[in-house]
Design a protein around this motif. Structure first.
Motif, PDB file in Angstrom:
ATOM      1  N   ASP A  16      39.080  34.315  48.453  1.00  0.00           N
ATOM      2  CA  ASP A  16      40.006  33.589  49.315  1.00  0.00           C
ATOM      3  C   ASP A  16      41.428  34.108  49.136  1.00  0.00           C
ATOM      4  OD1 ASP A  16      40.328  32.871  46.729  1.00  0.00           O
ATOM      5  OD2 ASP A  16      40.431  30.723  47.077  1.00  0.00           O
ATOM      6  N   GLY A  17      41.535  35.387  48.887  1.00  0.00           N
ATOM      7  CA  GLY A  17      42.861  35.958  48.673  1.00  0.00           C
ATOM      8  C   GLY A  17      43.267  35.940  47.206  1.00  0.00           C
ATOM      9  N   TYR A  18      42.289  35.590  46.368  1.00  0.00           N
ATOM     10  CA  TYR A  18      42.570  35.597  44.920  1.00  0.00           C
ATOM     11  C   TYR A  18      42.995  36.983  44.459  1.00  0.00           C
ATOM     12  CZ  TYR A  18      41.422  36.225  39.979  1.00  0.00           C
ATOM     13  OH  TYR A  18      41.461  36.567  38.654  1.00  0.00           O
ATOM     14  N   GLN A  19      44.049  36.995  43.672  1.00  0.00           N
ATOM     15  CA  GLN A  19      44.459  38.253  43.047  1.00  0.00           C
ATOM     16  C   GLN A  19      44.630  38.018  41.559  1.00  0.00           C
ATOM     17  OE1 GLN A  19      47.625  40.415  45.073  1.00  0.00           O
ATOM     18  NE2 GLN A  19      45.840  41.382  45.987  1.00  0.00           N
ATOM     19  N   TYR A  20      44.067  38.898  40.796  1.00  0.00           N
ATOM     20  CA  TYR A  20      44.170  38.788  39.340  1.00  0.00           C
ATOM     21  C   TYR A  20      45.620  38.946  38.909  1.00  0.00           C
ATOM     22  CZ  TYR A  20      43.584  39.842  34.398  1.00  0.00           C
ATOM     23  OH  TYR A  20      43.672  39.829  33.037  1.00  0.00           O
ATOM     24  N   ASP A  21      46.028  38.084  37.997  1.00  0.00           N
ATOM     25  CA  ASP A  21      47.373  38.195  37.434  1.00  0.00           C
ATOM     26  C   ASP A  21      47.250  38.648  35.972  1.00  0.00           C
ATOM     27  OD1 ASP A  21      49.908  37.935  36.428  1.00  0.00           O
ATOM     28  OD2 ASP A  21      50.286  35.962  37.339  1.00  0.00           O
ATOM     29  N   HIS A  22      47.616  39.863  35.721  1.00  0.00           N
ATOM     30  CA  HIS A  22      47.409  40.409  34.370  1.00  0.00           C
ATOM     31  C   HIS A  22      48.304  39.728  33.336  1.00  0.00           C
ATOM     32  CE1 HIS A  22      50.932  42.730  35.639  1.00  0.00           C
ATOM     33  NE2 HIS A  22      51.199  42.807  34.358  1.00  0.00           N
ATOM     34  N   ARG A  23      49.255  38.911  33.795  1.00  0.00           N
ATOM     35  CA  ARG A  23      50.142  38.227  32.841  1.00  0.00           C
ATOM     36  C   ARG A  23      49.509  36.966  32.258  1.00  0.00           C
ATOM     37  NH1 ARG A  23      54.887  37.756  37.080  1.00  0.00           N
ATOM     38  NH2 ARG A  23      53.020  36.996  38.105  1.00  0.00           N
ATOM     39  N   THR A  24      48.479  36.440  32.934  1.00  0.00           N
ATOM     40  CA  THR A  24      47.900  35.167  32.473  1.00  0.00           C
ATOM     41  C   THR A  24      47.357  35.301  31.049  1.00  0.00           C
ATOM     42  OG1 THR A  24      47.254  34.743  34.753  1.00  0.00           O
ATOM     43  CG2 THR A  24      46.300  33.320  33.059  1.00  0.00           C
ATOM     44  N   TYR A  25      46.561  36.322  30.853  1.00  0.00           N
ATOM     45  CA  TYR A  25      46.004  36.578  29.516  1.00  0.00           C
ATOM     46  C   TYR A  25      46.598  37.878  28.983  1.00  0.00           C
ATOM     47  CZ  TYR A  25      42.687  32.884  30.669  1.00  0.00           C
ATOM     48  OH  TYR A  25      42.122  31.679  31.006  1.00  0.00           O
ATOM     49  N   LYS A  26      47.898  37.885  28.903  1.00  0.00           N
ATOM     50  CA  LYS A  26      48.598  39.127  28.580  1.00  0.00           C
ATOM     51  C   LYS A  26      48.155  39.695  27.229  1.00  0.00           C
ATOM     52  CE  LYS A  26      53.205  41.110  28.425  1.00  0.00           C
ATOM     53  NZ  LYS A  26      54.609  40.839  28.118  1.00  0.00           N
ATOM     54  N   TYR A  27      47.952  38.807  26.277  1.00  0.00           N
ATOM     55  CA  TYR A  27      47.567  39.293  24.953  1.00  0.00           C
ATOM     56  C   TYR A  27      46.178  39.933  24.987  1.00  0.00           C
ATOM     57  CZ  TYR A  27      46.903  39.513  19.937  1.00  0.00           C
ATOM     58  OH  TYR A  27      46.679  39.964  18.659  1.00  0.00           O
ATOM     59  N   LEU A  28      45.274  39.349  25.757  1.00  0.00           N
ATOM     60  CA  LEU A  28      43.942  39.947  25.877  1.00  0.00           C
ATOM     61  C   LEU A  28      44.004  41.286  26.610  1.00  0.00           C
ATOM     62  CD1 LEU A  28      41.754  36.806  26.645  1.00  0.00           C
ATOM     63  CD2 LEU A  28      41.673  38.231  24.604  1.00  0.00           C
ATOM     64  N   GLU A  29      44.864  41.360  27.612  1.00  0.00           N
ATOM     65  CA  GLU A  29      45.045  42.641  28.302  1.00  0.00           C
ATOM     66  C   GLU A  29      45.547  43.712  27.337  1.00  0.00           C
ATOM     67  OE1 GLU A  29      44.288  43.931  31.081  1.00  0.00           O
ATOM     68  OE2 GLU A  29      43.430  42.109  31.941  1.00  0.00           O
ATOM     69  N   PHE A  30      46.454  43.279  26.467  1.00  0.00           N
ATOM     70  CA  PHE A  30      46.979  44.187  25.457  1.00  0.00           C
ATOM     71  C   PHE A  30      45.869  44.678  24.528  1.00  0.00           C
ATOM     72  CE2 PHE A  30      48.359  43.765  20.937  1.00  0.00           C
ATOM     73  CZ  PHE A  30      49.009  44.979  20.806  1.00  0.00           C
ATOM     74  N   LEU A  31      45.013  43.750  24.126  1.00  0.00           N
ATOM     75  CA  LEU A  31      43.899  44.138  23.255  1.00  0.00           C
ATOM     76  C   LEU A  31      42.937  45.085  23.968  1.00  0.00           C
ATOM     77  CD1 LEU A  31      42.971  40.801  21.416  1.00  0.00           C
ATOM     78  CD2 LEU A  31      44.333  42.714  20.567  1.00  0.00           C
ATOM     79  N   LYS A  32      42.724  44.830  25.256  1.00  0.00           N
ATOM     80  CA  LYS A  32      41.829  45.712  26.001  1.00  0.00           C
ATOM     81  C   LYS A  32      42.381  47.133  26.054  1.00  0.00           C
ATOM     82  CE  LYS A  32      39.564  44.132  29.622  1.00  0.00           C
ATOM     83  NZ  LYS A  32      39.138  43.373  30.824  1.00  0.00           N
TER      84      LYS A  32
END
Lengths: 407, 408
Positions: A208-224
């Motif tokens: 429905d137009g959802y777009q992932y926001d990489h800031r929501t789980y920023k720490y997990l993104e960093f770990l990835k």
């Protein structure tokens, strides 16, 4: 075809998959030409429900906020069946009694062609409506008290209500073969009275137009970025969900492969125990707790994850697994979860087999190829199941019952 | 032969409490100590509350007593985290403390700046924090500490010998019966293997009569009068030279509210004592220098002033507490190497012993005390927010070193 739909919750006021399934099933039935009266035990605004008439049995706020939701383990229920409604609305039994009374009045003016009651919560009302109108009663089992109780027996009064509903029903819908098996073996219902209708995933709602926001789980993104793999679950933290075993498996997996972290999205009575356990196992820094999530945080929990684990001890269906697959997760699902019946490209394990889950976690985390194959292939599977097909199955069931050909 | 006397020592401390710091804050905002809510996680709110109830009125009482009685003396330990918050939230409170020290009859006792358990994890970090505290005391109060107390009065033999090597004349500990084994807490002792340092042991019965029991209406001695208490002090001095009354400064006005009569009790006690010619007051260091040692006293295992166990179990009694401390001290090398003072400061604020204390789960015997002193709904919440803060420190550390090696 006029359908009296007896439900307990609808999005966005739902505490779990029951409301989601009821919504999409009703919508698909309406699109297929049915006229639907949907009864809820509370009063609230539900957007995008113009396709049916919603009736509120009480003036209460959505119930899941005050412990009368569809999933609150009703361990304190002691009120017997067929109790009269009172002025009080403080327990779930009070609300149910009022719900029955409301349906009683409603069917005096609108006679349904079929009564479709969802779970024990609305069974008494379904029986009453059948008694008054003579219309066929379909009991739709999304979960039994055995499921909610985890490995325990559960509440005997709830069992009694379920048993009575299953006996009185003209037809029973089970959301999986696992659930059908429970109905047949533990409630003694003839197998040919029970039809399996799997839930579907409405991908249109998700896209429905959802777009992932990489800031929501920023720490997990960093770990990835640092090479970590995120294994997640999105669930209520109750005994039924098998999270203690999941935690044990997580610790075993970390012994063999360090770059794994675990996102536990949700909340529930077991949270403190899970926190304590993560410390006991020495992996507290690898386990992330979000608390109850909605909206962006909920969607992003799926997206940030690489692996989705459904660790349930007993899961009639398990829609979250399909949601996770839609967000590019590789799936690991217990053999005790119904959703596994419609999927092949997944890892399966018995909920108690923590060694096997640990193996599967490490296998996916250490093989990009494996992760890719699981993620891509499972997508072709869940898109084959649609709510339109579910509606067709229901419509033909209603039609059969209406013409008096009972099973 | 010196006159017998009391050694009043008050501990002044406020931690930097961690806010409801969620996974969604982690790596996004780096301020864990800036809770703006109406809860007791809001450090400013707590500080102002305690300042009104305790610091301001008690400092007034102490100043009056110092001005009106020539021999009244008191020792204070004031943590770095307290001074930081006083400077930020209530500078007048700090000025009041300075005025007390300026009388020359208030001794400042040394400790770790961050009120940490560093001695048990890293001797190097511990010494850095003691040095930081000494620098702060010099800067703010213009004095150099000559006595030492470790966080929560945690003590074992190594701390005694460390303190002697560091040049202190006195070190403080709990006067716990199983350790004293029949000996009195009311005389100075000698830690094993030391030459000149004195070990002063808290008389916990007489200290706790004020600190814990004073306002308890179910206590058989309630209400306690200054004259009754003075008789108990007299009796205690029959078998010793000094009575070590060690307690939290916040006893006055915060733990025991003003309406219990605690301030009046304290004033009467000090004035009556001061009017006598046979007894006196000593600061910690003076007591150590004025009396000979009653012999060697060994504490091979850690003793603290907390709970019925008098051990570290309120801080390091469950796996969550051990995990939290393991993670925070595990960062030491990389954090120090960064040289980033803001990052190092936040890391050290997370070492304050109050954090693991809030994670304590032994609810049934001492739990009511822990619940009272915790700003969190549960020890699990305390652990959850703390872990997210630790993760954020790791994130900042990695960002600082801009490298992909090592753990996260």
């Amino acid at each position: 075809m006029n359908i009296l739909m007896l439900g307990w919750e609808l999005p966005p006021h739902n505490s779990g998959g029951l409301g989601v399934a009821c919504y999409h099933m009703s919508k698909a039935l309406a699109m297929a030409g049915s006229s639907i009266d949907f009864v809820l035990p509370y009063k609230a605004h539900h957007p995008k429900t113009e396709f049916m008439r919603i009736h509120s049995a009480t003036q209460l706020q959505p119930l899941h906020r005050n412990g009368m939701g569809a999933y609150d383990t009703p361990s304190t229920i002691t009120d017997a069946l067929h109790r009269k409604p009172t002025d009080r609305l403080t327990t779930i039994r009070d609300v149910q009694a009022r719900y029955v009374e409301f349906v009683d009045t409603l069917v005096q003016s609108t006679k349904p062609d079929a009564i479709h009651a969802h779970d024990w919560l609305t069974i008494e009302a379904g029986i009453r409506a059948k008694e008054i109108t003579g219309a066929p009663l379909i009991v739709h089992v999304h979960a039994t008290e055995f499921d909610r109780a985890g490995n325990g027996y559960g509440n005997p009064i709830v069992h009694e209500i379920e048993e009575q509903g299953l006996l009185m029903a003209d037809r029973i819908i089970a959301v999986s073969e696992i659930t059908k098996g429970l109905i047949v073996h533990r409630y003694g219902i003839p197998a040919d009275k029970v039809e399996v209708v799997y839930n579907a995933l409405d991908t249109a709602t998700l896209d429905d137009g959802y777009q992932y926001d990489h800031r929501t789980y920023k720490y997990l993104e960093f770990l990835k970025q640092e090479g970590y793999t995120v294994a997640a679950t999105v669930t209520r933290f109750t005994l039924q969900k098998g999270l203690l075993q999941f935690m044990r498996a997580a610790a075993k997996a970390c012994e063999r492969y360090d770059k794994l972290v675990f996102l536990l999205a949700g909340d529930g009575e077991q949270r403190d125990e899970l926190l304590q356990l993560s410390a006991d196992f020495g992996i507290a820094d690898k386990v992330f707790f979000t608390g109850f999530v909605r909206g962006q945080q909920w969607r992003d929990a799926y997206t940030v994850a690489d692996i989705f684990v459904m660790s349930s001890v007993s899961e009639p269906f398990g829609l979250t697994a399909l949601e996770a697959a839609h967000h590019d997760n590789a799936l690991i699902i217990t053999k005790q979860s119904g959703v596994g019946e419609v999927l092949s490209h997944i890892f399966r394990y018995d909920f108690w087999d923590t060694d096997k889950l640990a193996d599967q976690l490490v296998a996916i985390a250490t093989s990009k190829a494996l992760q890719y194959e699981l993620t891509e292939n499972v997508k072709r599977e869940y898109t084959r199941i649609s709510w339109d097909a579910v509606a067709k199955q229901c419509m033909s069931m209603y039609a059969t019952l209406k013409t008096g050909v009972t099973a | 032969m010196s006159q017998k006397g009391i050694v009043l020592y008050l501990h002044v401390h406020q931690p930097w409490r961690v806010s409801d710091y969620s996974i969604f804050d982690t790596a996004s905002n780096h301020d864990y100590f800036n809770d703006q809510s109406e809860t007791d996680r809001n450090n400013q709110k707590v500080f102002n509350k305690v300042a009104d109830k305790s610091y301001r009125p008690m400092n007034r009482v102490l100043k009056e007593l110092l001005d009106s009685t020539p021999d009244f003396k008191v020792s204070l330990s004031i943590t770095g985290t307290f001074v930081e918050q006083a400077e930020k939230y209530a500078p007048d409170v700090l000025e009041d403390f300075k005025a007390l020290v300026a009388t020359g009859r208030v001794e400042i006792v040394a400790e770790t700046y961050y009120h940490s358990l560093a001695f048990f994890y890293s001797r190097e970090e511990f010494e850095r924090q003691v040095a930081m505290h000494a620098d702060m005391v010099k800067r703010v109060f213009g004095v150099k500490p000559t006595s030492f107390r470790n966080t929560e009065l945690s003590y074992y033999d190594d701390i005694g010998s460390w303190a002697e090597q560091a040049g202190y004349k006195a070190v403080l500990a709990e006067g716990w019966d199983p350790i004293l084994a029949g000996r009195t807490p009311n005389r100075p002792y000698q830690p094993p293997g030391t030459d000149s340092i004195r070990l002063l042991t808290k008389n916990y019965r007489l200290s706790d009569d004020i600190a814990f029991r004073f306002g308890n209406k179910n206590w058989e001695q309630y209400p306690l009068s200054a004259s009754s208490y003075e008789q108990w002090l007299n009796a205690a001095l029959n078998d010793g030279d000094i009575i070590n009354l060690f307690m939290d400064y916040e006893t006055f006005g915060e733990h025991q509210w003003e309406d219990t009569g605690i301030f009046e009790f304290f004033k009467s006690l000090i004035l009556n004592w001061s009017n006598r010619s046979d007894v006196s007051f000593y600061t910690v260091t003076e007591a150590a220098e004025s009396f000979s040692s009653a012999g060697e006293l060994s504490m091979p295992h850690t003793v603290t002033w907390a709970d019925s166990e008098r051990d570290l179990s309120a801080w390091l009694g469950n796996t969550m507490q051990h995990e939290a401390m393991r993670y925070i001290y595990g960062l030491e090398h990389d954090i120090i190497r960064s040289g980033d003072m803001q990052l190092i400061g936040d890391w050290r604020k997370l070492q304050t012993s109050d954090h693991p204390y809030y994670m304590c789960t032994k609810w049934f015997h001492d739990g009511d005390v822990h619940a009272y002193f915790s700003p969190y709904d549960s020890p699990y919440d305390a652990f959850l927010y703390y872990m997210n803060a630790v993760r954020d420190v790791r994130y900042r550390l990695m960002a600082y070193h801009n490298s992909s090696h090592g753990g996260f």
